[in-house]
Design a protein around this motif. Structure first.
Motif, mmCIF file in Angstrom:
data_model
loop_
_atom_site.group_PDB
_atom_site.id
_atom_site.type_symbol
_atom_site.label_atom_id
_atom_site.label_comp_id
_atom_site.label_asym_id
_atom_site.label_seq_id
_atom_site.Cartn_x
_atom_site.Cartn_y
_atom_site.Cartn_z
ATOM 1 N N SER A 56 0.844 -1.195 0.000
ATOM 2 C CA SER A 56 0.000 0.000 0.000
ATOM 3 C C SER A 56 0.875 1.239 0.000
ATOM 4 O O SER A 56 2.037 1.205 0.410
ATOM 5 N N GLU A 57 0.286 2.336 -0.463
ATOM 6 C CA GLU A 57 1.037 3.582 -0.509
ATOM 7 C C GLU A 57 1.125 4.198 0.881
ATOM 8 O O GLU A 57 0.282 3.963 1.739
ATOM 9 N N PRO A 58 2.134 5.034 1.106
ATOM 10 C CA PRO A 58 2.295 5.647 2.432
ATOM 11 C C PRO A 58 1.249 6.724 2.663
ATOM 12 O O PRO A 58 0.562 7.177 1.744
ATOM 13 N N SER A 59 1.165 7.127 3.893
ATOM 14 C CA SER A 59 0.218 8.183 4.249
ATOM 15 C C SER A 59 0.622 9.495 3.594
ATOM 16 O O SER A 59 1.798 9.818 3.453
ATOM 17 N N THR A 60 -0.390 10.249 3.154
ATOM 18 C CA THR A 60 -0.142 11.549 2.522
ATOM 19 C C THR A 60 -0.219 12.700 3.519
ATOM 20 O O THR A 60 -0.224 13.870 3.124
ATOM 21 N N VAL A 61 -0.283 12.379 4.806
ATOM 22 C CA VAL A 61 -0.364 13.413 5.834
ATOM 23 C C VAL A 61 1.034 13.922 6.170
ATOM 24 O O VAL A 61 2.010 13.174 6.130
ATOM 25 N N HIS A 62 1.122 15.199 6.483
ATOM 26 C CA HIS A 62 2.376 15.790 6.949
ATOM 27 C C HIS A 62 3.459 15.723 5.877
ATOM 28 O O HIS A 62 4.563 15.198 6.102
ATOM 29 N N ASN A 63 3.151 16.259 4.727
ATOM 30 C CA ASN A 63 4.108 16.263 3.628
ATOM 31 C C ASN A 63 5.291 17.169 3.938
ATOM 32 O O ASN A 63 5.235 18.041 4.793
ATOM 33 N N LEU A 64 6.367 16.954 3.179
ATOM 34 C CA LEU A 64 7.587 17.735 3.379
ATOM 35 C C LEU A 64 7.683 18.937 2.449
ATOM 36 O O LEU A 64 8.134 20.006 2.847
ATOM 37 N N MET A 65 7.287 18.773 1.204
ATOM 38 C CA MET A 65 7.517 19.789 0.194
ATOM 39 C C MET A 65 6.513 20.931 0.324
ATOM 40 O O MET A 65 5.342 20.725 0.621
ATOM 41 N N GLY A 66 6.990 22.132 0.085
ATOM 42 C CA GLY A 66 6.123 23.298 0.095
ATOM 43 C C GLY A 66 6.257 24.113 1.366
ATOM 44 O O GLY A 66 6.444 23.569 2.468
ATOM 45 N N VAL A 67 6.175 25.423 1.193
ATOM 46 C CA VAL A 67 6.273 26.319 2.355
ATOM 47 C C VAL A 67 5.142 26.058 3.331
ATOM 48 O O VAL A 67 5.317 26.150 4.553
ATOM 49 N N GLN A 68 3.965 25.715 2.797
ATOM 50 C CA GLN A 68 2.811 25.507 3.670
ATOM 51 C C GLN A 68 2.969 24.272 4.554
ATOM 52 O O GLN A 68 2.234 24.111 5.532
ATOM 53 N N ASN A 69 3.918 23.391 4.236
ATOM 54 C CA ASN A 69 4.107 22.165 5.017
ATOM 55 C C ASN A 69 5.269 22.261 5.997
ATOM 56 O O ASN A 69 5.617 21.264 6.632
ATOM 57 N N ILE A 70 5.886 23.421 6.110
ATOM 58 C CA ILE A 70 6.998 23.572 7.059
ATOM 59 C C ILE A 70 6.476 23.405 8.489
ATOM 60 O O ILE A 70 5.501 24.027 8.887
ATOM 61 N N ASP A 71 7.150 22.547 9.236
ATOM 62 C CA ASP A 71 6.777 22.266 10.617
ATOM 63 C C ASP A 71 8.056 22.302 11.453
ATOM 64 O O ASP A 71 8.922 21.428 11.331
ATOM 65 N N LEU A 72 8.177 23.326 12.280
ATOM 66 C CA LEU A 72 9.389 23.487 13.076
ATOM 67 C C LEU A 72 9.517 22.443 14.167
ATOM 68 O O LEU A 72 10.567 22.353 14.818
ATOM 69 N N HIS A 73 8.471 21.658 14.408
ATOM 70 C CA HIS A 73 8.573 20.557 15.360
ATOM 71 C C HIS A 73 9.170 19.301 14.711
ATOM 72 O O HIS A 73 9.374 18.306 15.384
ATOM 73 N N ARG A 74 9.422 19.363 13.406
ATOM 74 C CA ARG A 74 9.997 18.230 12.686
ATOM 75 C C ARG A 74 11.482 18.498 12.484
ATOM 76 O O ARG A 74 11.875 19.554 11.993
ATOM 77 N N VAL A 75 12.303 17.540 12.817
ATOM 78 C CA VAL A 75 13.751 17.742 12.812
ATOM 79 C C VAL A 75 14.265 18.028 11.409
ATOM 80 O O VAL A 75 15.209 18.805 11.228
ATOM 81 N N THR A 76 13.650 17.434 10.396
ATOM 82 C CA THR A 76 14.106 17.686 9.020
ATOM 83 C C THR A 76 13.929 19.152 8.647
ATOM 84 O O THR A 76 14.844 19.789 8.099
ATOM 85 N N ASP A 77 12.756 19.708 8.919
ATOM 86 C CA ASP A 77 12.502 21.101 8.571
ATOM 87 C C ASP A 77 13.410 22.045 9.345
ATOM 88 O O ASP A 77 13.961 23.004 8.787
ATOM 89 N N THR A 78 13.574 21.775 10.619
ATOM 90 C CA THR A 78 14.454 22.623 11.425
ATOM 91 C C THR A 78 15.890 22.558 10.923
ATOM 92 O O THR A 78 16.575 23.591 10.809
ATOM 93 N N SER A 79 16.351 21.371 10.599
ATOM 94 C CA SER A 79 17.721 21.220 10.099
ATOM 95 C C SER A 79 17.912 21.942 8.775
ATOM 96 O O SER A 79 18.933 22.600 8.549
ATOM 97 N N VAL A 80 16.922 21.817 7.872
ATOM 98 C CA VAL A 80 17.022 22.477 6.570
ATOM 99 C C VAL A 80 17.119 23.989 6.742
ATOM 100 O O VAL A 80 17.955 24.655 6.115
ATOM 101 N N ILE A 81 16.283 24.552 7.602
ATOM 102 C CA ILE A 81 16.292 25.999 7.797
ATOM 103 C C ILE A 81 17.595 26.457 8.438
ATOM 104 O O ILE A 81 18.220 27.440 8.000
ATOM 105 N N LEU A 82 18.056 25.750 9.464
ATOM 106 C CA LEU A 82 19.279 26.161 10.148
ATOM 107 C C LEU A 82 20.503 26.043 9.240
ATOM 108 O O LEU A 82 21.362 26.938 9.204
ATOM 109 N N LEU A 83 20.581 24.948 8.485
ATOM 110 C CA LEU A 83 21.742 24.760 7.613
ATOM 111 C C LEU A 83 21.747 25.765 6.462
ATOM 112 O O LEU A 83 22.823 26.258 6.076
ATOM 113 N N GLN A 84 20.592 26.071 5.904
ATOM 114 C CA GLN A 84 20.537 27.101 4.856
ATOM 115 C C GLN A 84 20.930 28.467 5.418
ATOM 116 O O GLN A 84 21.652 29.234 4.768
#
Length: 929
Positions: free
Chosen positions: A361-389
């Motif tokens: 089955s396909e994965p859940s489509t909730v809490h996507n990564l791509m797009g400004v509207q999906n930025i979540d600072l509680h998610r380590v990936t988003d925080t890391s991307v912003i800090l490293l940039q």
């Protein structure tokens, strides 16, 4: 990666067959058909259908150029007007002094361009959403035969009739044609004037700006004219081939007025590029810029092209989506089918060896990564991307642009590109062949879903840092030019920015076609991948990343004019081609097999245009290239074990605008209100109370504006999301443009006039008064005359009554106390106010809920949720489930407003807060089961 979910090309419309004719390949022209003259060409006729189901013969029409300039076509007054206006443009250009000719015709062209993109766009927007143009025609009665005595404009009727019948000599009668078709014919004459003036004024502006640069060599002049003429000729071919496909019907936006029963074959130019008339169809503008050798012409061409894309985005695409890609209706599947499916799932206890490392089955489509509207600072990936940039860009800005730092940033960008293409490629290759990434997480007791989430985070971080490091290196190597007018400096910057914009658009188009699943190579992790389709950008290119997917890096090389950035661009392109050839291509062949096509739409179109000798030569080149690639692949396969033996380990790693369906521009006070008595107006409301409401009488009479001022009235209580009916009474001479709106009680301090906007929550008392179908939506009855003998207020005059129903977007989707207000003649003067009423959501109480045999509240919760969900979905049987195990309609997946309503209701009822994406994901899962 290839795949997609929707079409959405300009004029690329799969014309839907009328609902009543779905079982037959031909329309029954005898049903509701408008009479027409009989001609021998019956077999070639196209049948049109208006929104009310009227079928008529669509006569043959001709394009604007042949209508105006061809001596074989009959001419009428409107043709002469257009030719006269064009002649005035040309004569004016000849007579205007040279010093003011350029700014004058720049303004003239921008005026006509505004008329095109803003004026025509606004009219089409009104027609698409409110059928406003047809409504205006009905209100003016300009198409009504004056012999009936109802047409106040007989001269205009005879003029339009003569104009239309002069141009269309067969299969057309002005008196019997549907009003939608006649309105379209008048509309297209306005379009002819605007489009012809737009193009002619542009050409005159280019002529005014044209010239030969100082010290330009004969070779450069010849090359410039050759490129310009080639682009202009290509532009002409694009327009003619597009008109061959879509004909006048779509060329003049006929589907905004009516539909035709005709299948169009979208070949030729429609296989070369998306939206060809608005994309490559503007190549001639840039060709004219080359011939004119003028930056002024070049920049005004860019402005015109950008305005055309805005027209496409905000006018055409929403209409195409609404008409040709509607959401599927709710699957009326049986509850037994759903329960059997659930039972079969619960009985599955065996997992075979082949599916242990991949999910079906396909994965859940909730809490996507791509797009400004999906930025979540509680998610380590988003925080890391912003800090490293932030770190990379800060380091690039704060450090000096010395050779040491320039080398450092270029090396950093090269290393990230190597990791992004080779390192990530090796990981994907191992995942494809051995499920290495998935096995690692299963080894520690994690799920495949967790492995997928971690992979998405790692790939997203790698992509971001790869391009962030390239941008930082380009910044370091760039310096502002001392003279923008020297040589090709300005042209280099403009072309470079356009290439960067092209790469951004390509990335967005790829994501739009593939979604989150395809963007992150989901078919490497999940066996049951989406069906391979060629839609969106993949209709034209098999792998957009091969060329235009990296246009931005070449744009940066062009802007910086740096050999280091040029080397980075070459490295990026070579590594991307290797990634596609050695990672993506083998996996796609393994997964999709014969579903893969050899030639893209663009390649097929180009091959058809080649002469036979060149086509044969091209086939031999393709064969040689394929054999070379096979040899390289064999070499890599043989060398892989030796290379792997020497490596011990590897490092792992937009608010929507709040849209209101319609608004009216109104003034505060009506000058004629003195002749009306508010006591003659009355509102009465009826709704559905919450299940726990103690109110037994839910049908309550309203009150006149002044009758309850200063009195304490217990508000009525209605259930969240249920329709509310409003019965109104008014004197016999009330205005036809009266309207009723719903407001919060606390929003309006005055009882005499409303001071806030209704925000689309209003309904007209009489139909066809505002030229908008949205304003009429909810009218049940209007102007029903009631005898004064039945009045109980001591008066004896007759009065008029009507009934409205507020539902869906016309309701407030929140809790609170509200009231209805009856307004006079399209203004804000209040003639009557209803009793206040409260919208309430009953809180779930465990003490009052029924407990099942297992000691759970599941049944009670499901029933309360079913009622809430059905209300939030407007009680629409096409999208709202009828039972707990029922299915949802496709509209729920697209319209985020439904999810927001449910989330608010659940929060109020159970005290649990969800994100709207959770609801949409659950609905999508229920739809696809």
């Amino acid at each position: 990666m290839e795949g997609g979910t929707r079409q959405g090309d300009l004029r690329e419309r799969k014309l839907p067959k009328p609902q009543a004719q779905e079982d037959s390949p031909h329309i029954d022209a005898s049903k509701n058909e408008v009479p027409c003259s009989q001609t021998p060409s019956t077999a070639n006729r196209a049948f049109g259908r208006t929104p009310d189901g009227t079928v008529f013969v669509v006569p043959q029409t001709h394009d604007m150029v042949s209508q105006l300039l061809s001596p074989t076509q009959p001419k009428n007054l409107s043709d002469l007007v257009v030719l006269a206006v064009l002649s005035l443009h040309i004569i004016g250009c000849y007579l205007t002094p040279p010093n003011i000719r350029i700014p004058l015709y720049a303004v003239v062209f921008l005026f006509w361009r505004t008329c095109y993109n803003v004026g025509i766009g606004y009219l089409l927007h009104l027609q698409s959403n409110h059928v406003r143009l047809v409504a205006w025609a009905k209100q003016s009665k300009v198409f009504v035969n004056p012999e009936t005595g109802e047409n106040p404009h007989p001269f205009l009727y005879r003029l339009i009739k003569r104009e239309m019948e002069t141009k269309i000599t067969q299969d057309y009668s002005f008196a019997t044609a549907p009003i939608e078709y006649n309105t379209w014919l008048v509309f297209r004459r306005i379009v002819d004037l605007i489009l012809m003036c737009d193009f002619v004024s542009y050409c005159l502006f280019a002529i005014s700006c044209g010239g030969t640069p100082v010290d330009e060599s004969f070779f450069r002049t010849s090359l410039r004219w050759f490129l310009g003429c080639t682009l202009f000729a290509f532009n002409l071919w694009v327009k003619m081939d597009a008109h061959r496909v879509v004909k006048d019907y779509a060329w003049y936006w006929g589907d905004f007025f009516y539909l035709i029963d005709q299948e169009l074959t979208f070949d030729g130019v429609f296989e070369m590029a998306p939206h060809p008339m608005y994309s490559i169809g503007y190549a001639g503008y840039y060709g004219i810029s080359f011939m004119a050798a003028s930056y002024k012409v070049f920049f005004i061409s860019i402005i015109a092209h950008a305005a055309q894309f805005g027209f496409l985005t905000w006018v055409e695409n929403p209409h195409i989506e609404k008409i040709y890609n509607p959401p599927p209706p709710r699957d009326q599947g049986s509850e037994l089918e759903s329960s059997q499916a659930k039972g079969s799932e619960s009985q599955e206890g065996h997992v075979d060896e082949g599916s242990r490392f991949s999910s079906s089955s396909e994965p859940s489509t909730v809490h996507n990564l791509m797009g400004v509207q999906n930025i979540d600072l509680h998610r380590v990936t988003d925080t890391s991307v912003i800090l490293l940039q932030t770190y990379i860009f800060s380091f690039a800005i704060l450090t000096p642009s010395t050779p040491f730092y320039q080398s450092l940033f270029v090396i950093n960008a090269a290393l990230w590109r190597l990791w992004y293409s080779i390192g990530v490629g090796i990981l994907l290759n191992r995942q494809s062949n051995r499920k290495r990434w998935t096995r690692h997480y299963l080894k520690y007791g994690e799920s495949i879903e967790e492995a997928w989430r971690q992979w998405k985070g790692m790939y997203h971080l790698s992509t971001t840092l790869c391009y962030a490091s390239f941008v930082a290196a380009s910044w370091k190597m760039y310096s502002l030019p001392p003279d923008w007018g020297y040589g090709l400096v300005l042209l280099r910057h403009v072309v470079g920015v356009c290439l960067i914009a092209l790469q951004v658009w390509t990335a967005m188009s790829i994501y739009d076609s593939l979604g989150e699943f395809g963007w992150f190579f989901g078919d490497f992790f999940f066996e049951k991948a989406r069906k391979l389709t060629y839609s969106g950008i993949y209709r034209f290119l098999n792998n957009p990343e091969r060329v235009i997917g990296l246009a931005g890096v070449w744009g940066a090389a062009l802007i910086t004019e740096s050999s280091a950035i040029l080397c980075l661009a070459i490295l990026s392109h070579v590594l991307t081609l290797m990634f596609i050839q050695f990672v993506e291509r083998p996996h796609m062949q393994k997964v999709y097999g014969h579903s893969l096509r050899n030639d893209s739409g663009l390649v097929r179109s180009l091959k058809r245009t080649l002469p036979d000798p060149l086509r044969q030569w091209q086939g031999n080149v393709d064969k040689m290239f394929a054999e070379t690639l096979d040899s390289v692949e064999d070499f890599v396969d043989a060398a892989r074990p030796k290379i792997a033996a020497g490596i011990s380990t590897f490092v792992k790693d937009s608010t929507a605008l709040f849209k209101h369906p319609t608004r009216i521009s109104i003034t505060r006070l009506a000058p004629d209100i003195a002749g009306y008595n508010p006591k003659d107006y009355f509102l009465e409301i009826e709704g559905i109370p919450p299940p726990s409401s103690s109110l037994t009488d839910i049908t309550n009479t309203g009150t006149r504006t002044k009758s309850h001022l200063g009195k304490k009235v217990q508000p009525l209580v209605f259930e969240y999301g249920t329709p509310i009916k409003v019965r109104w009474t008014a004197p016999l001479n009330h205005r036809q443009k009266d309207w009723v709106g719903v407001y919060k009680v606390t929003d309006n301090p005055s009882r005499e006039a409303t001071s806030v906007s209704s925000q689309g929550r209003w309904i007209a008392t009489n139909q066809d008064q505002y030229g908008s179908i949205i304003a009429d939506r909810g009218i049940i009855t209007s102007d029903i005359r009631v005898s004064g003998a039945s009045r109980q207020d001591g008066e004896s005059q007759d009065y008029l009554s009507g009934e409205l129903e507020f539902s869906g977007d016309k309701l407030w989707w929140t809790t609170g106390v509200f009231e209805f207000r009856y307004h006079h003649d399209g203004k804000h003067n209040v003639m009557a106010i209803s009793l206040p009423f409260e919208i309430r959501i009953r809180k779930f109480e465990e003490a009052d809920a029924e407990i099942d045999s297992d000691g759970l509240f599941r049944g009670a919760v499901e029933q309360d949720m079913l009622t809430l969900v059905r209300n939030c979905f407007d009680l629409d049987p096409n999208i709202a489930p009828n039972t707990v195990d029922g299915r949802f309609g496709g509209m729920v997946e697209r319209e985020g407003k439904f999810a927001k309503r449910v989330v608010f209701g659940v929060h109020q009822m159970f005290g649990i807060e969800f994100a709207p994406e959770i609801v949409q994901a659950d609905v999508l899962l229920a739809i696809t089961k």
